[in-house]
Design an enzyme around this catalytic site. Sequence first.
Site, PDB file in Angstrom:
ATOM      1  N   ASP A 446       0.899  -1.188  -0.102  1.00 51.00           N
ATOM      2  CA  ASP A 446       0.019   0.001   0.076  1.00 51.00           C
ATOM      3  C   ASP A 446       0.896   1.396   0.015  1.00 51.00           C
ATOM      4  OD1 ASP A 446      -2.348   1.564   0.156  1.00 51.00           O
ATOM      5  OD2 ASP A 446      -3.082   0.658   1.803  1.00 51.00           O
ATOM      6  N   ASP A 507     -11.093   1.998  -2.738  1.00 49.81           N
ATOM      7  CA  ASP A 507     -11.484   1.697  -1.494  1.00 49.81           C
ATOM      8  C   ASP A 507     -12.992   1.962  -1.208  1.00 49.81           C
ATOM      9  OD1 ASP A 507      -9.100   1.345  -0.037  1.00 49.81           O
ATOM     10  OD2 ASP A 507      -8.850   3.242   0.554  1.00 49.81           O
TER      11      ASP A 507
HETATM   12  C1  GLA Z   1      -5.605   1.974   2.498  1.00 46.10           C
HETATM   13  C2  GLA Z   1      -6.136   0.852   1.523  1.00 46.10           C
HETATM   14  C3  GLA Z   1      -7.073  -0.005   2.143  1.00 46.10           C
HETATM   15  C4  GLA Z   1      -6.594  -0.534   3.637  1.00 46.10           C
HETATM   16  C5  GLA Z   1      -6.027   0.649   4.260  1.00 46.10           C
HETATM   17  C6  GLA Z   1      -5.338   0.102   5.629  1.00 46.10           C
HETATM   18  O1  GLA Z   1      -6.590   2.878   2.513  1.00 46.10           O
HETATM   19  O2  GLA Z   1      -6.631   1.226   0.459  1.00 46.10           O
HETATM   20  O3  GLA Z   1      -7.767  -1.058   1.341  1.00 46.10           O
HETATM   21  O4  GLA Z   1      -5.719  -1.469   3.266  1.00 46.10           O
HETATM   22  O5  GLA Z   1      -5.151   1.478   3.711  1.00 46.10           O
HETATM   23  O6  GLA Z   1      -4.955   1.267   6.328  1.00 46.10           O
END
Ligand code: GLA
Length: 682
Positions: A446, A507
């Site tokens: 990420d 997300d």
């Molecule tokens: C980001 C990602 C999510 C999740 C969060 C965790 O927002 O896009 O899918 O993994 O971080 O903190």
Amino acid sequence: MTVEFDPDSRTFLLSTPRTSYAVRVVDGSVRQVHWGAPLGIGAAASIPLRPDGGDGEVLGEEFPGEGGLRFGPPALVVDFGDGARSVSWRYESHSSDGPGLTITLVDDHYPVALELHYRVHGDCDVVERWAVLLNRGDAPVTVEALQSGAWTLPRRAGYRLSRVAGEWGAEFQLSRVPLPHGESTVTSRRGTHRHQTNPWLMVDPGDATEEHGEVWTVALAYSGGFTLTASRGYGDHVSVLAGPDHDTAPPRTLGPGERLDTPMTLGLYTGGGFGGASHQWHAYARRHVLPAPTEERPVLYNSWEGTWFDVDEAGQIETARIAADLGVELYVMDDGWFGARLSDRAGLGDWSPNPDRFPSGLGPLVKEVHRLGMRFGLWVEPEMVNPDSDLYRAHPDWVVHQPHRRRTEVRHQLTLDFGRSDVAEWAYEWLSRLLTDNAIDFLKWDMNRPFTEPGPPSTAAHTRNVYDVVDRLRARFPHLRIESCASGGGRVDFGILRRTDQVWTSDNTDPVDRIAIQSGYSQVYPAAAMGAWASESPNPINGRATPLRFRFHVAMAGALGVSGNLREWSPAERDEARALIAEYKRVRHVIAHGELYRLTPPDAQTVVVQYVLGGESVVLAWRVRGRIGRPELPVRLRGLDPDATYEAGERPYPGGLLLAHGLDLDLPRGDHASTLVHLRRR
Ligand code: GLA
């Protein structure tokens, strides 16, 4: 897939299965003379050069510099330190090795050289290009900008520009507008493209549709900041300059004997409309970009929307057992497993399991997940740090910052200066240790904030080192598969796809919003790599309630995943989810490797997509909102054999009928009805 050369006119012709691309060397300037339908070398050699523009402006250059009669955006800006800022190329040599061509130019006076590289493939129409700048002298040169190259379009009236724009939770929103005169720039100064844009654009003469018409499209295979500038002159001269530099990128010093390689820019011409462009991009991604393209992506479970930061051994093991029973093949534990990471305020950078949550480390969970027959995946964010972390307390100098200036936090975190080799090495070491100690099969990598405090340090070095660490990890752990994530779909491009297996698209897991996001994603990127979860209802992001079946059917358009608190799913919900996952496994090869047809616009009342692979086809239909008096029309399918008979279950369908009359969807009443139809040639 050849390169031909006409020595008299110094014209080079690159041929792909359905297109030709021709350039000509005129003194030191490499000019494009054709990009479109196939031509022979004789015809290409006889095409006249594009006439000069107003004030004698030189048009159609593959790599426009500064100086002379050049008024457009330059591919190269150098400062030789003595007042000279322009280059004056002359042809030095060329070499060709079948699918590749390199043209080398040298400066008239200064000891710098430029290589223009081209490569084509026998199985798709994408032309790959990149440039290399070489300092052959003994004094440093300051490079203020170095782009990958410019693409010139034939003259047509009525040009339009297509691209995607967006926001967090609303990535890949397609925008299609008339291309204005002057310069239209798609750019990112955020270190990656983030959600606001993506490094590609398409230009058509104003009349292309999903199925018909000419489309020229340009992409950049790169995950850092970038610029794509589409310039339209008065006489409908259109060119697109693509590259990694933008106006806040810092200059670089090119020392004696050093070279700078640009990222690849990719060009694609099709006569088959926007859908035809997507087919070619997807074929390119599957055949020449993705590292393991023939593998089916496993159905994954991700803990994020189930437990958020609240992960622990007992809860994860309990959830993993339910996930395995549903048919999940890869269990991914998301954020919250390490350091003092109880929320997004602390712990980022301290990559050892939280001792209260995982008293015996990750071993027991990984073992149980493997015993259940699933692979194990883990969330990491190696490029970032919370100021409230042991890492930051030990190395406050490791973050991107400027002296006497506040360190800008986004999501309570700072960006590690990954361009530093010691920082990149630290990341490679702890990741290697984690993977060695724990039999981890998958990483969700990420990256949750944009860059601030424009460089130096340069985000180019950062991007290069991210690629390098990922490449080294993959070489050392060949079974490892990786998902690229950046707060959702903030880092999706042909650069990262070369070294990751799938991406987290957004997300936003609400299936209704997701339809437009997935449609925008699918313009260029393949379903095989599109991570999509069936999650909770009401959706935790936007609160919309939708049926389980609809959530699954929308997520089946890519690499299916599941998220949510499975422990609270009723037996009936689990039974339905199990059946839907089983249904997906029967068809996922068609979705991942087939040709995608977007049969309706993404804002239709009922949105339908179709995938065709050999004698098999899958149709996914999602009714977003039902309306009395507006029954679904039959959907005319594409890509089928009119003379064959197909069957779905026991029911036969003549191919000609599906193409001409269409498939009656027979959706039940109500909003958010959906179906999956699997057709097989008899
Ligand atoms: C980001 C990602 C999510 C999740 C969060 C965790 O927002 O896009 O899918 O993994 O971080 O903190």
